[in-house]
Design a protein around this motif. Structure first.
Motif, PDB file in Angstrom:
ATOM      1  N   VAL A  69      37.393  28.764  73.340  1.00  0.00           N
ATOM      2  CA  VAL A  69      36.080  28.462  72.765  1.00  0.00           C
ATOM      3  C   VAL A  69      35.473  27.253  73.456  1.00  0.00           C
ATOM      4  O   VAL A  69      34.296  27.261  73.841  1.00  0.00           O
ATOM      5  N   ARG A  70      36.275  26.208  73.632  1.00  0.00           N
ATOM      6  CA  ARG A  70      35.780  24.998  74.315  1.00  0.00           C
ATOM      7  C   ARG A  70      35.315  25.323  75.737  1.00  0.00           C
ATOM      8  O   ARG A  70      34.246  24.889  76.172  1.00  0.00           O
ATOM      9  N   SER A  72      40.764  35.971  67.731  1.00  0.00           N
ATOM     10  CA  SER A  72      40.138  35.095  66.755  1.00  0.00           C
ATOM     11  C   SER A  72      39.792  33.772  67.409  1.00  0.00           C
ATOM     12  O   SER A  72      40.583  33.213  68.172  1.00  0.00           O
ATOM     13  N   ALA A  73      38.592  33.264  67.114  1.00  0.00           N
ATOM     14  CA  ALA A  73      38.171  31.988  67.687  1.00  0.00           C
ATOM     15  C   ALA A  73      39.116  30.867  67.298  1.00  0.00           C
ATOM     16  O   ALA A  73      39.349  29.931  68.071  1.00  0.00           O
ATOM     17  N   LEU A  74      39.685  30.951  66.109  1.00  0.00           N
ATOM     18  CA  LEU A  74      40.594  29.903  65.651  1.00  0.00           C
ATOM     19  C   LEU A  74      41.948  29.984  66.331  1.00  0.00           C
ATOM     20  O   LEU A  74      42.692  29.010  66.360  1.00  0.00           O
ATOM     21  N   GLY A 124      33.194  15.941  79.723  1.00  0.00           N
ATOM     22  CA  GLY A 124      34.610  16.236  79.551  1.00  0.00           C
ATOM     23  C   GLY A 124      34.812  17.395  78.595  1.00  0.00           C
ATOM     24  O   GLY A 124      34.007  18.316  78.519  1.00  0.00           O
ATOM     25  N   GLU A 125      35.915  17.352  77.862  1.00  0.00           N
ATOM     26  CA  GLU A 125      36.188  18.372  76.868  1.00  0.00           C
ATOM     27  C   GLU A 125      35.167  18.293  75.731  1.00  0.00           C
ATOM     28  O   GLU A 125      34.861  17.187  75.258  1.00  0.00           O
ATOM     29  N   PRO A 126      34.629  19.417  75.262  1.00  0.00           N
ATOM     30  CA  PRO A 126      33.749  19.392  74.096  1.00  0.00           C
ATOM     31  C   PRO A 126      34.448  18.745  72.902  1.00  0.00           C
ATOM     32  O   PRO A 126      35.639  18.957  72.676  1.00  0.00           O
ATOM     33  N   ALA A 145      33.668  34.667  77.871  1.00  0.00           N
ATOM     34  CA  ALA A 145      33.150  35.336  76.672  1.00  0.00           C
ATOM     35  C   ALA A 145      34.091  36.451  76.231  1.00  0.00           C
ATOM     36  O   ALA A 145      34.346  36.637  75.035  1.00  0.00           O
ATOM     37  N   ALA A 146      34.637  37.202  77.191  1.00  0.00           N
ATOM     38  CA  ALA A 146      35.553  38.295  76.857  1.00  0.00           C
ATOM     39  C   ALA A 146      36.823  37.756  76.210  1.00  0.00           C
ATOM     40  O   ALA A 146      37.384  38.377  75.310  1.00  0.00           O
ATOM     41  N   ARG A 147      37.265  36.577  76.658  1.00  0.00           N
ATOM     42  CA  ARG A 147      38.479  35.985  76.075  1.00  0.00           C
ATOM     43  C   ARG A 147      38.277  35.651  74.604  1.00  0.00           C
ATOM     44  O   ARG A 147      39.152  35.919  73.779  1.00  0.00           O
ATOM     45  N   ILE A 148      37.125  35.075  74.254  1.00  0.00           N
ATOM     46  CA  ILE A 148      36.944  34.681  72.863  1.00  0.00           C
ATOM     47  C   ILE A 148      36.516  35.848  71.983  1.00  0.00           C
ATOM     48  O   ILE A 148      36.650  35.783  70.765  1.00  0.00           O
TER      49      ILE A 148
END
Length: 224
Positions: free
Chosen positions: A109-110, A101-103, A213-215, A94-97
Motif C-alpha cells: 500500500v505504501r 487485503s490491504a491490511l 521517504g516512506e509514507p 496496483a495489482a499487488r494491493i
C-alpha cells in the motif's frame, strides 16, 4: 570506451542478469534503458551526465516532455518509453494491493501510494476504497489543491464511498515539500472524515501522508 569493451562482469545488463536489478546504480539502470550512448560517451557516461543535469533519478523521471527533450540523447520516443515503464510499475503495484487485503500488505500500500502521489507538484487528496475484506475496490484522486493544501469536502468523500459500496477507506495526500510529517490540520481533517464516514458505516483504516521517504501512517501515531 564502449561498454562492449568493458569486462563482462562490469556491464550493466550482465550485472543485472547475474545479480539482480537492485545491485545496479541509478546510472547503470538508466544506461540499460537508454541502450546506446552518443558520440564520445557510452550509455553509462550519458546516464551519469543526465542524472547530474536533472539533479537525480527522481527529477528525471518526473520531468515533462519539454524538460526531458532538452537534453542530448533524449526525445519524444524515449520520453514515451519512460512513461510507459513508469505506468507499468504503477499498475504492477496496483495489482499487488488488489490481490490481497490491504491490511495484509501494508508495504505494498505504501509503495503504491508513493508511486501515485509523490510526483504531484501540488497537493492532492485521494482515497483507496476497500470492500468488507479490505481488498481494494478503487483508487481515486478526489481533490486538487495549491502547493499549501487541498480543500477536502467530507460530503464528496462519503458520496464516492457509497458509489463504490465501500466498507472501509484509506485516506492519503501528498506533501509536495517532501516532508511527510502530519500537521495538526491533517489530524483534524482525518477526524472530520472519520466522523462523516461513520454515519454511513464506512471505517477509516488509515491516513497516509506521502513525501520523499516512506509514507507516514497516522494510524501508527495513534491518531485514527
Amino acid at each position: 570506451m564502449s561498454i562492449r569493451d568493458w569486462p563482462v562482469q562490469e556491464r550493466p545488463r550482465e550485472k543485472l542478469l547475474a545479480h539482480g536489478a537492485a545491485t545496479l546504480s541509478d546510472a547503470e539502470l538508466l544506461a540499460i534503458f537508454l541502450r546506446t550512448g552518443v558520440a564520445g560517451r557510452s550509455a553509462v557516461d550519458l546516464a551519469r551526465h543526465l542524472l547530474a543535469a536533472f539533479g537525480g533519478l527522481r527529477q528525471l523521471l518526473e520531468a515533462d516532455l519539454h524538460g526531458f527533450s532538452a537534453h542530448l540523447g533524449l526525445g519524444p520516443a524515449k520520453y514515451a518509453q519512460l512513461q510507459a515503464v513508469l505506468e507499468m510499475g504503477r499498475r504492477h503495484l496496483a495489482a499487488r494491493i488488489q490481490r490481497d487485503s490491504a491490511l495484509e500488505s501494508p508495504q505494498a500500500v505504501r509503495d503504491y501510494l508513493k508511486a501515485r502521489l509523490r510526483h504531484e507538484p501540488h497537493e492532492v487528496f485521494a482515497c483507496l476504497f476497500l470492500d468488507t475484506r479490505h481488498r481494494v475496490l478503487a483508487f481515486e484522486v478526489l481533490f486538487h489543491g495549491s502547493i499549501d493544501g487541498a480543500s477536502v469536502y467530507p460530503r464528496q468523500v462519503v458520496k464516492r464511498a457509497l458509489a463504490h459500496n465501500a466498507a472501509a477507506v484509506i485516506l492519503t495526500h501528498n506533501h509536495p515539500s517532501g516532508v511527510a510529517e502530519p500537521s495538526q490540520a491533517d489530524r483534524q481533517l482525518t477526524q472530520k472524515l472519520k466522523e462523516a464516514l461513520a454515519l454511513v458505516e464506512v471505517r477509516v483504516l488509515d491516513h497516509f501522508v506521502v513525501g520523499d521517504g516512506e509514507p507516514v501512517s497516522l494510524a501508527e501515531y495513534g491518531w485514527i
